[in-house]
Design an enzyme around this catalytic site. Structure first.
Site, mmCIF file in Angstrom:
data_model
loop_
_atom_site.group_PDB
_atom_site.id
_atom_site.type_symbol
_atom_site.label_atom_id
_atom_site.label_comp_id
_atom_site.label_asym_id
_atom_site.label_seq_id
_atom_site.Cartn_x
_atom_site.Cartn_y
_atom_site.Cartn_z
ATOM 1 N N ASP A 122 33.495 64.330 7.016
ATOM 2 C CA ASP A 122 34.172 65.631 7.119
ATOM 3 C C ASP A 122 35.637 65.353 7.440
ATOM 4 O OD1 ASP A 122 34.516 68.487 7.426
ATOM 5 O OD2 ASP A 122 34.523 68.188 9.588
ATOM 6 N N SER A 123 36.460 66.384 7.373
ATOM 7 C CA SER A 123 37.864 66.231 7.756
ATOM 8 C C SER A 123 37.980 65.868 9.230
ATOM 9 C CB SER A 123 38.618 67.534 7.503
ATOM 10 O OG SER A 123 38.075 68.571 8.301
ATOM 11 N N GLU A 163 38.461 71.034 16.763
ATOM 12 C CA GLU A 163 38.853 69.618 16.875
ATOM 13 C C GLU A 163 39.250 69.269 18.307
ATOM 14 O OE1 GLU A 163 38.997 66.944 14.550
ATOM 15 O OE2 GLU A 163 37.670 68.317 13.507
ATOM 16 N N CYS A 183 32.601 77.141 6.795
ATOM 17 C CA CYS A 183 33.298 75.901 7.155
ATOM 18 C C CYS A 183 32.427 75.239 8.217
ATOM 19 C CB CYS A 183 34.677 76.242 7.715
ATOM 20 S SG CYS A 183 35.490 74.874 8.568
ATOM 21 N N THR A 184 32.236 73.932 8.123
ATOM 22 C CA THR A 184 31.272 73.278 9.016
ATOM 23 C C THR A 184 31.753 73.210 10.468
ATOM 24 O OG1 THR A 184 32.144 71.118 8.327
ATOM 25 C CG2 THR A 184 30.159 71.924 7.204
ATOM 26 N N HIS A 185 33.030 73.503 10.701
ATOM 27 C CA HIS A 185 33.488 73.587 12.100
ATOM 28 C C HIS A 185 32.983 74.873 12.777
ATOM 29 C CE1 HIS A 185 36.349 70.469 10.841
ATOM 30 N NE2 HIS A 185 36.694 70.302 12.104
ATOM 31 N N TYR A 207 41.912 69.783 6.356
ATOM 32 C CA TYR A 207 42.004 69.704 4.891
ATOM 33 C C TYR A 207 42.396 71.070 4.306
ATOM 34 C CZ TYR A 207 39.471 65.182 4.454
ATOM 35 O OH TYR A 207 39.081 63.869 4.495
ATOM 36 N N GLY A 208 42.015 72.130 5.025
ATOM 37 C CA GLY A 208 42.071 73.479 4.453
ATOM 38 C C GLY A 208 43.449 74.017 4.134
ATOM 39 N N CYS A 232 31.516 69.143 4.429
ATOM 40 C CA CYS A 232 32.782 69.870 4.503
ATOM 41 C C CYS A 232 32.855 70.782 3.279
ATOM 42 C CB CYS A 232 33.921 68.848 4.482
ATOM 43 S SG CYS A 232 35.556 69.582 4.476
ATOM 44 N N ASN A 233 32.902 72.079 3.514
ATOM 45 C CA ASN A 233 32.990 73.026 2.390
ATOM 46 C C ASN A 233 34.274 72.827 1.611
ATOM 47 O OD1 ASN A 233 30.757 75.363 2.817
ATOM 48 N ND2 ASN A 233 31.398 74.527 4.777
ATOM 49 N N THR A 234 35.374 72.594 2.348
ATOM 50 C CA THR A 234 36.683 72.468 1.704
ATOM 51 C C THR A 234 36.711 71.268 0.760
ATOM 52 O OG1 THR A 234 37.625 73.402 3.719
ATOM 53 C CG2 THR A 234 39.155 72.354 2.191
HETATM 54 N N1 DGL Z 1 34.794 71.329 8.060
HETATM 55 C C1 DGL Z 1 35.678 71.651 6.970
HETATM 56 C C2 DGL Z 1 35.014 72.686 6.052
HETATM 57 O O1 DGL Z 1 33.804 72.818 6.053
HETATM 58 C C3 DGL Z 1 37.001 72.009 7.555
HETATM 59 C C4 DGL Z 1 38.128 71.987 6.631
HETATM 60 C C5 DGL Z 1 39.469 71.668 7.239
HETATM 61 O O2 DGL Z 1 39.643 70.531 7.674
HETATM 62 O O3 DGL Z 1 40.340 72.536 7.142
HETATM 63 O O4 DGL Z 1 35.654 73.346 5.267
#
Ligand code: DGL
Length: 266
Positions: free
Chosen positions: A11-12, A152, A184-186, A43-44, A74-76
């Site tokens: 993930d990011s 984070e 988003c996984t966060h 990443y977003g 990570c969805n992004t």
């Molecule tokens: N966990 C990432 C997701 O699912 C976060 C993306 C990010 O880093 O902005 O999209």
């Protein structure tokens, strides 16, 4: 024959730990590698091309470390680069997408809110989900800048995080949505806060558990399951950021005292 190699997850940052936890729960005998790209998080807000470059480097690293399957937790990253990863690498790759289809099935009033990053909401893969599964319901997409950073930092329940969430949830409350998708996984780490702001009548859903089931299914179909006793299963965490900081945050998110995180720049 059992396959002892690890599952590789990335993930990011630490958001993918929400998916890692579901995978660990469902497959207690698997070894797991987890890469948090904390130095390049979030990443977003980045161009999809930069996200693709990072995900290719991370996937190469995980495969070189022995991964038998890759989970883009990570969805992004999945929206920006899953097709590219699958073109580039031969091993199975499981990605994520916001739970639009399940939301369209469970909403009673036909009004759904989606919280995700800007890259996810603007991605072709996401728009194709809306066209395929949500053309007869109302979907309100909210890009949530800043939420990933709060997670984070491990700030899951602070006044600042609550204020940000109230801002992002207010259009959904106004519209009267009965279902909120955590895209988003966060965000699953913010679920208690989301639920308390939205109130008891609103369903809050994510895809961590579904992704874990998909990973299990792929491993079973490809005859790649490890068949190891849980007490012998291992977890190795890596990050491009500060190992001691990321260790502290993961420890709290996963609620495990004894983890080690190694710094690996890619
Ligand atoms: N966990 C990432 C997701 O699912 C976060 C993306 C990010 O880093 O902005 O999209």
């Amino acid at each position: 024959m059992p396959n002892p190699n690890p599952i590789g997850i990335f993930d990011s940052g630490v958001g993918g730990i929400s998916v890692f936890k579901e995978i660990r729960l469902l497959m207690p005998g698997e070894n797991i590698l987890y890469y948090a790209d904390s130095a390049h998080c979030p990443y977003g807000t980045q161009p999809p091309e930069s996200i693709r470059r990072r995900t290719i480097k991370i996937t190469k690293f995980l495969i070189n470390a022995g991964a038998k399957i890759i989970v883009a937790a990570c969805n992004t990253a999945s929206i920006a680069g899953l097709d590219y990863l699958r073109q580039e690498f031969q091993i199975p790759i499981v990605g994520m997408e916001p739970a639009i289809k399940p939301a369209a099935q469970i909403t009673s009033n036909g009004k759904v809110g989606v919280l995700a990053t800007g890259v996810t909401i603007n991605g072709d893969r996401f728009n194709s989900l809306l066209t395929r599964f949500a053309c007869d319901i109302e979907v309100i997409n909210v890009p949530c800048a800043g939420l990933v950073e709060q997670v984070e930092m491990g700030l899951l329940d602070t006044p600042e995080t609550a204020a940000l969430l109230r801002k992002y949830l207010s259009p959904l409350i106004k519209c009267g949505v009965d279902t909120v998708v955590l895209g988003c996984t966060h965000y699953p780490f913010l679920r208690p806060l989301v639920e308390s702001i939205m109130g008891p009548g609103v369903k809050v859903i994510d895809t961590g558990c579904a992704v874990a089931k998909r990973v299990h299914q792929v491993l079973q179909e490809e005859d790649l399951l490890a068949n190891r006793a849980p007490e012998y299963a291992t977890e190795n965490f890596y990050t491009s950021g500060s190992a001691s900081y990321v260790r502290q945050v993961i420890k709290n998110l996963w609620d495990q005292p004894n983890i080690t995180v190694e710094y690996i720049e890619l």
